[in-house]
Design a protein around this motif. Structure first.
Motif: not given
Length: 426
Positions: A278-279, A350-352, A194-195, A311-312
């Motif tokens: 991602g997106g 959540d990411q970023h 999970i990135v 990401s997504a």
């Protein structure tokens, strides 16, 4: 993924302009004209009498000002015009028919649109836009699982997503999600990667291939969280090939029908790895929710394979999906798009995270749903999960939000965290 997705992700064909009683907002006819493009197609105005249905067979834009609502064969002709992509609009008599007789699906049943005098809406595909300054209230009917809910379009809130509204109204017919009691986060077999977006941690692409079987790896790459047109070459797919995977196939289907094609299912039956790009994560839901393909992805894990994403592609892996609003990623809670793929139960991802200052958002999420364990992953940083143990790798850190604790735990790369006991592993 227990909720069976209805097949309406694209919204309505063509466009509708709906008006409240009295004089419509000036924006209503201007928007109709812009969408109908009367100089390029066939425009029909209905004012003093009901039209001959033959007039409507080739119309690309129909504006209804007749005092009587459309009915019978005329209504059938309007429905046929809508089905071929025409723009329809008009007065309150037309609007009442549109809401009552199926031009706007689920209206006047699960969803009620209240347009007061001077109000107007434009519905194009799946976008619902307020026209003018008069507020419109959208009511989601009460069910045995919850009271009526209201969505108000007005002020700064001028858009809604029709598909999200329809999903939200139908999900309200089931027990509340997330349930009050959630399972402990655990991956009993296989591995999750999970990135947090913003690039892959060094060496992780190679490691992903090794976990998928090295030179025997068969990996499905799913890039559809990005809008069309997709690039001719997917960067992650190319990276996995360079890292030595035997077979890498990009799955670009965007509908349940496309992702459940025989060739896709046969690939997933053989796959040792799946990668989500991602997106925007809601696009994964529109395509895969309730499908045979989604069940086969869980089977990849059960037979010891690896599922990953960035990401997504990170947020989709949790049981709760953060930032699913099709209108934009600003809100962490998006009714109608809260169910993830569920590879990691009991979790919201959540990411970023630090880079986009998302701390307050995660605090709001776990305050709203204290049964969840919230995780915020920084860019170029990843969680590698086996069982209940999450290894942090990459550039910076991961933040764990346990509502039973006074503050989140920020865990640096190189450490491990037990998701079940909610403790750093020393």
């Amino acid at each position: 993924m227990r909720y069976e997705k209805p097949a309406f992700a694209e919204g309505i064909p063509g466009a509708l302009i709906l008006c409240g009683p009295g004089s419509a907002a000036p924006e209503a006819f201007l928007t109709f004209t812009r969408l109908a493009k009367p100089l390029e197609g066939k425009f029909i105005g209905v004012k003093d009498k009901a039209p001959d249905t033959r007039e409507l067979t080739e119309a690309t834009g129909i504006w209804w000002e007749f005092r009587e609502p459309p009915k019978g064969r005329v209504l059938d002709a309007l429905k046929a015009a809508q089905a071929r992509g025409a723009t329809l609009g008009g007065n309150f008599a037309f609007t009442q028919t549109a809401l009552k007789d199926g031009l706007l699906p689920d209206a006047n049943t699960a969803i009620r649109y209240e347009l007061p005098e001077g109000a107007a809406l434009a519905i194009v595909g799946r976008e619902v836009q307020l026209l003018g300054a008069v507020h419109v209230i959208i009511r989601l009917a009460a069910t045995r699982f919850g009271p009526e809910e209201r969505v108000t379009l007005g002020g700064r809130t001028r858009l809604a997503d029709l598909t999200a509204l329809r999903r939200r109204s139908r999900q309200r017919m089931e027990p509340s999600f997330p349930p009050a009691k959630m399972p402990l986060p655990n991956v009993p077999s296989g591995t999750l990667v999970i990135v947090g977006g913003g690039g892959m941690p060094q060496g992780l692409t190679q490691r992903f291939v090794e976990m998928a079987g090295g030179d025997k790896a068969i990996i499905a790459v799913i890039p559809i969280s990005m809008p069309d047109p997709l690039p001719p070459k997917d960067g992650m797919a190319e990276g996995l090939r360079r890292a030595g995977a035997r077979e890498v196939v990009e799955l670009t289907g965007r509908t349940p029908e496309a992702v459940d094609k025989t060739e896709v299912l046969e690939l997933l039956k053989r796959a040792t790895g799946v990668w989500f790009g991602g997106g925007r994560q809601w696009r994964f839901v529109d395509a895969y929710e309730g499908t045979k393909a989604a069940k086969l992805m869980h089977e990849v894990l059960k037979r010891g394979g690896v599922i990953g994403g960035s990401s997504a592609g990170a947020s989709i892996q949790g049981e709760y999906m953060a930032r699913g609003n099709p209108l934009g990623p600003e809100e962490i809670i998006a009714p109608g798009y809260e169910r993830g793929m569920g590879f990691l139960p009991g979790m919201a991802i959540d990411q970023h995270f630090t880079q986009r200052n998302r701390f307050k958002d995660m605090e709001l999420l776990i305050k709203t749903y204290p049964q969840l364990l919230g995780v915020g992953i920084d860019e170029a940083t990843a969680l590698i999960v086996q069982g209940s143990v999450a290894e942090i790798v990459g550039r910076t850190r991961v933040n764990f939000y346990d509502p039973q604790k006074s503050a989140p735990e920020s865990v640096a790369s190189g450490k491990k965290y037990d998701l079940a006991t909610r403790k750093v592993i020393e």
